[in-house]
Scaffold this active site. Structure first.
Site, mmCIF file in Angstrom:
data_model
loop_
_atom_site.group_PDB
_atom_site.id
_atom_site.type_symbol
_atom_site.label_atom_id
_atom_site.label_comp_id
_atom_site.label_asym_id
_atom_site.label_seq_id
_atom_site.Cartn_x
_atom_site.Cartn_y
_atom_site.Cartn_z
ATOM 1 N N ASP A 145 0.815 -1.213 0.000
ATOM 2 C CA ASP A 145 0.000 0.000 0.000
ATOM 3 C C ASP A 145 0.852 1.268 0.000
ATOM 4 O O ASP A 145 1.977 1.268 0.510
ATOM 5 C CB ASP A 145 -0.875 0.052 1.262
ATOM 6 C CG ASP A 145 -2.032 -0.935 1.214
ATOM 7 O OD1 ASP A 145 -2.044 -1.831 0.341
ATOM 8 O OD2 ASP A 145 -2.921 -0.807 2.073
ATOM 9 N N HIS A 153 3.809 -2.142 3.161
ATOM 10 C CA HIS A 153 3.750 -0.765 2.652
ATOM 11 C C HIS A 153 5.017 -0.399 1.888
ATOM 12 O O HIS A 153 6.112 -0.520 2.444
ATOM 13 C CB HIS A 153 3.547 0.226 3.806
ATOM 14 C CG HIS A 153 2.197 0.113 4.446
ATOM 15 N ND1 HIS A 153 1.906 -0.874 5.357
ATOM 16 C CD2 HIS A 153 1.056 0.815 4.263
ATOM 17 C CE1 HIS A 153 0.625 -0.752 5.725
ATOM 18 N NE2 HIS A 153 0.090 0.261 5.074
HETATM 19 ZN ZN LIG Z 1 -2.527 3.303 3.097
#
Ligand SMILES: [Zn+2]
Length: 217
Positions: A43, A187
């Protein structure tokens, strides 16, 4: 004061509990499978350092994954976004400005999703922080003009965004909680970079050694 131990309470689950999946059965939390398949997702990119690193690691392992991109980061890093697509990975919409659905009016939230949709052509949507109201979720298809849009959550959180953790902690979070069909979240962001750089190469070695196939959604 001697003898007083503070235990930090985390406001997140490493392993998504079964009851949360039941409360929101329309969201995709995992893709139950008999074979050893795992779905890695990243992400908040594209990020100039973290995303090429992730792409290199995936390529070495012959793996594909899913990148939930922030629209404004796609605008800032078009060449890296192009590389994600060229190398055969999936992309998903993660709003344009990384908005928290619980703290944002429906109109502003859905406009932001639509803005990201101008740059990210996908039927996959992941709400930032996993926070989206039922109304917002039901209105996504219309906002994106995509009737089959799916809200994709996760089964296992690496918690690589948590600056109080080490890369080793994040690796354990994943290794101890995955099962066939798990969707894992990491992430490709500045905040998570220190932990991701440690976590990902070791996770790839572990998964390959365990016979897991790593696939995109
Ligand atoms: Zn996010």
């Amino acid at each position: 004061m001697a003898g007083v131990i503070f235990v930090a309470m985390k406001n997140y689950f490493i392993k998504t509990p079964w009851w949360l999946k039941k409360v929101y059965p329309n969201y995709t939390w995992d893709i139950p499978a008999k074979e050893k398949i795992v779905y890695l997702s990243f992400d908040d990119g594209p990020h100039e350092v973290a995303t090429p690193f992730v792409l290199d690691e995936l390529k070495k392992a012959g793996a594909t994954a899913t990148f939930f991109c922030i629209g404004k980061n796609v605008v800032a890093q078009p060449a890296i976004y192009r590389r994600i697509l060229d190398e055969g990975h999936s992309v998903g919409n993660h709003t344009h400005n990384h908005l928290n659905g619980w703290k944002t009016s429906n109109r502003i939230y859905l406009n932001d999703v639509a803005e990201a949709g101008k740059y990210i052509d996908s039927d996959l949507f992941r709400p930032p922080y996993g926070r989206i109201s039922r109304f917002q979720a039901s209105a996504l298809a219309n906002a994106l003009k995509k009737p089959s849009v799916k809200v994709v959550m996760w089964d296992v959180l690496s918690a690589d965004f948590d600056t109080t953790l080490s890369g080793e902690d994040c690796l354990k979070n994943v290794v101890l909680n995955i099962k066939p069909g798990s969707i894992v979240i990491m992430h490709d962001s500045q905040k998570a970079w220190e932990r991701l750089e440690y976590l990902l190469p070791r996770l790839m070695v572990y998964l390959t050694g365990q016979g897991y196939k790593i696939k995109k959604l």
